[in-house]
Design a protein around this motif. Structure first.
Motif, mmCIF file in Angstrom:
data_model
loop_
_atom_site.group_PDB
_atom_site.id
_atom_site.type_symbol
_atom_site.label_atom_id
_atom_site.label_comp_id
_atom_site.label_asym_id
_atom_site.label_seq_id
_atom_site.Cartn_x
_atom_site.Cartn_y
_atom_site.Cartn_z
ATOM 1 N N LEU A 1 0.857 -1.184 0.000
ATOM 2 C CA LEU A 1 0.000 0.000 0.000
ATOM 3 C C LEU A 1 0.890 1.231 0.000
ATOM 4 N N HIS A 2 0.703 2.086 -0.991
ATOM 5 C CA HIS A 2 1.538 3.281 -1.202
ATOM 6 C C HIS A 2 0.673 4.512 -0.956
ATOM 7 N N ILE A 3 0.983 5.237 0.125
ATOM 8 C CA ILE A 3 0.233 6.428 0.509
ATOM 9 C C ILE A 3 1.107 7.659 0.314
ATOM 10 N N ASP A 4 0.597 8.646 -0.422
ATOM 11 C CA ASP A 4 1.258 9.948 -0.516
ATOM 12 C C ASP A 4 0.329 11.012 0.026
ATOM 13 N N SER A 5 0.912 12.049 0.647
ATOM 14 C CA SER A 5 0.084 13.122 1.204
ATOM 15 C C SER A 5 0.623 14.514 0.908
ATOM 16 N N ALA A 6 1.822 14.619 0.348
ATOM 17 C CA ALA A 6 2.417 15.933 0.085
ATOM 18 C C ALA A 6 1.646 16.669 -0.999
ATOM 19 N N THR A 7 1.527 17.977 -0.835
ATOM 20 C CA THR A 7 0.796 18.812 -1.791
ATOM 21 C C THR A 7 1.731 19.565 -2.728
ATOM 22 N N THR A 8 3.019 19.234 -2.701
ATOM 23 C CA THR A 8 4.011 20.000 -3.464
ATOM 24 C C THR A 8 4.397 19.358 -4.793
ATOM 25 N N GLY A 9 3.669 18.347 -5.231
ATOM 26 C CA GLY A 9 3.868 17.771 -6.553
ATOM 27 C C GLY A 9 5.274 17.270 -6.795
ATOM 28 N N GLU A 10 5.838 17.641 -7.936
ATOM 29 C CA GLU A 10 7.166 17.158 -8.322
ATOM 30 C C GLU A 10 8.263 17.674 -7.399
ATOM 31 N N GLN A 11 7.983 18.715 -6.641
ATOM 32 C CA GLN A 11 8.971 19.244 -5.703
ATOM 33 C C GLN A 11 9.012 18.456 -4.390
ATOM 34 N N SER A 12 8.083 17.547 -4.223
ATOM 35 C CA SER A 12 7.955 16.832 -2.956
ATOM 36 C C SER A 12 9.100 15.845 -2.743
ATOM 37 N N ILE A 13 9.747 15.979 -1.626
ATOM 38 C CA ILE A 13 10.821 15.042 -1.273
ATOM 39 C C ILE A 13 10.225 13.751 -0.720
ATOM 40 N N SER A 14 9.120 13.850 0.016
ATOM 41 C CA SER A 14 8.509 12.624 0.546
ATOM 42 C C SER A 14 8.018 11.730 -0.586
ATOM 43 N N ARG A 15 7.542 12.332 -1.684
ATOM 44 C CA ARG A 15 7.124 11.527 -2.832
ATOM 45 C C ARG A 15 8.326 10.836 -3.488
ATOM 46 N N LYS A 16 9.455 11.507 -3.528
ATOM 47 C CA LYS A 16 10.669 10.856 -4.042
ATOM 48 C C LYS A 16 11.016 9.647 -3.180
ATOM 49 N N LEU A 17 10.885 9.807 -1.861
ATOM 50 C CA LEU A 17 11.193 8.698 -0.961
ATOM 51 C C LEU A 17 10.208 7.548 -1.122
ATOM 52 N N THR A 18 8.912 7.852 -1.232
ATOM 53 C CA THR A 18 7.954 6.754 -1.384
ATOM 54 C C THR A 18 8.173 6.017 -2.705
ATOM 55 N N GLU A 19 8.549 6.737 -3.750
ATOM 56 C CA GLU A 19 8.860 6.072 -5.027
ATOM 57 C C GLU A 19 10.042 5.126 -4.865
ATOM 58 N N LYS A 20 11.074 5.585 -4.168
ATOM 59 C CA LYS A 20 12.243 4.738 -3.927
ATOM 60 C C LYS A 20 11.857 3.503 -3.112
ATOM 61 N N LEU A 21 11.004 3.701 -2.120
ATOM 62 C CA LEU A 21 10.588 2.583 -1.274
ATOM 63 C C LEU A 21 9.746 1.572 -2.041
ATOM 64 N N VAL A 22 8.821 2.052 -2.856
ATOM 65 C CA VAL A 22 8.009 1.135 -3.664
ATOM 66 C C VAL A 22 8.907 0.346 -4.613
ATOM 67 N N ALA A 23 9.856 1.024 -5.256
ATOM 68 C CA ALA A 23 10.777 0.334 -6.173
ATOM 69 C C ALA A 23 11.578 -0.731 -5.427
ATOM 70 N N HIS A 24 12.018 -0.413 -4.218
ATOM 71 C CA HIS A 24 12.803 -1.361 -3.418
ATOM 72 C C HIS A 24 11.991 -2.619 -3.109
ATOM 73 N N PHE A 25 10.755 -2.445 -2.652
ATOM 74 C CA PHE A 25 9.948 -3.608 -2.282
ATOM 75 C C PHE A 25 9.442 -4.366 -3.504
ATOM 76 N N ARG A 26 9.239 -3.658 -4.614
ATOM 77 C CA ARG A 26 8.853 -4.372 -5.844
ATOM 78 C C ARG A 26 10.014 -5.223 -6.349
ATOM 79 N N GLU A 27 11.216 -4.744 -6.189
ATOM 80 C CA GLU A 27 12.377 -5.538 -6.608
ATOM 81 C C GLU A 27 12.478 -6.799 -5.757
ATOM 82 N N LYS A 28 12.188 -6.671 -4.472
ATOM 83 C CA LYS A 28 12.239 -7.830 -3.578
ATOM 84 C C LYS A 28 11.056 -8.769 -3.800
ATOM 85 N N HIS A 29 9.923 -8.196 -4.228
ATOM 86 C CA HIS A 29 8.690 -8.982 -4.401
ATOM 87 C C HIS A 29 8.071 -8.628 -5.752
ATOM 88 N N PRO A 30 8.614 -9.146 -6.841
ATOM 89 C CA PRO A 30 8.169 -8.756 -8.182
ATOM 90 C C PRO A 30 6.683 -9.021 -8.448
#
Length: 198
Positions: free
Chosen positions: A4-33
């Motif tokens: 489950l991937h939850i984002d809440s930042a309102t800053t769009g492409e400038q959001s650092i938390s969104r960059k982190l959630t993308e990295k985290l989703v990619a990490h877990f997808r690599e572990k669990h394709p």
């Protein structure tokens, strides 16, 4: 397996938390394709704050619901069911004015359901929906410690998730984002190292 991937930042492409959630989703997808990824963007599609009808829908037995409450129940309960069905929950949680965004609080309010996600006993509160990994992508403009009076972001999330029974809880953090691009890059690099350890 479900992520489950939850984002809440309102800053769009400038959001650092969104960059982190993308990295985290990619990490877990690599572990669990074969994992199913469910996304909920609370900025693009916010949950309304609770009102008397939605509160009753969440907190009372369905067989007691009058028409308006019964109509609200499926959508309200779906948020909790989505969480319960997930093995890994990734939450983008930037600090806004020393706490979490209000749209993230609205999501959390759907998870705190007496008798379903927690209960009280003679020994105090007992969380009922642990058994999953929760990873918080935490971003802050400044630098804080958990015992600071101004810190109402991570401490709130830690208290809440532990209250509903989550013991496998991790924070991936970028601090000092307000200090400029160099501080952000350093923070993201440090976060990459921590993500690799999950």
């Amino acid at each position: 397996m479900q992520i489950l991937h939850i984002d809440s930042a309102t800053t769009g492409e400038q959001s650092i938390s969104r960059k982190l959630t993308e990295k985290l989703v990619a990490h877990f997808r690599e572990k669990h394709p074969d994992a199913n990824v469910v996304e909920r963007d609370l900025a693009a599609d916010p949950l309304p704050h609770l009102n008397p009808i939605t509160t009753k829908a969440i907190r009372t037995a369905p067989d007691t619901h009058e028409e308006a409450v019964a109509a609200a129940y499926p959508e309200q309960r779906a948020v909790l069911d989505e969480f319960i069905a997930s093995d890994v929950v990734i939450v983008g949680a930037p600090m806004y004015n020393f706490t979490i965004p209000s749209q993230l609080k609205a999501w959390i309010d759907r998870l705190g359901v007496p008798g379903v996600s927690f209960k009280y006993s003679e020994n105090g509160p007992e969380g009922l929906i642990g058994g999953r990994k929760v990873v918080i992508a935490s971003t802050r403009g400044g630098e804080y410690t958990m015992d600071q009076l101004a810190e109402n972001q991570e401490s709130l999330l830690k208290t809440f998730f532990e209250f509903i029974g989550v013991t496998d809880l991790h924070f991936i953090r970028v601090e000092k984002a307000g200090f400029g691009p160099e501080a952000i890059e350093q923070g993201l690099a440090a976060a990459d190292e921590k993500i690799a350890q999950l």
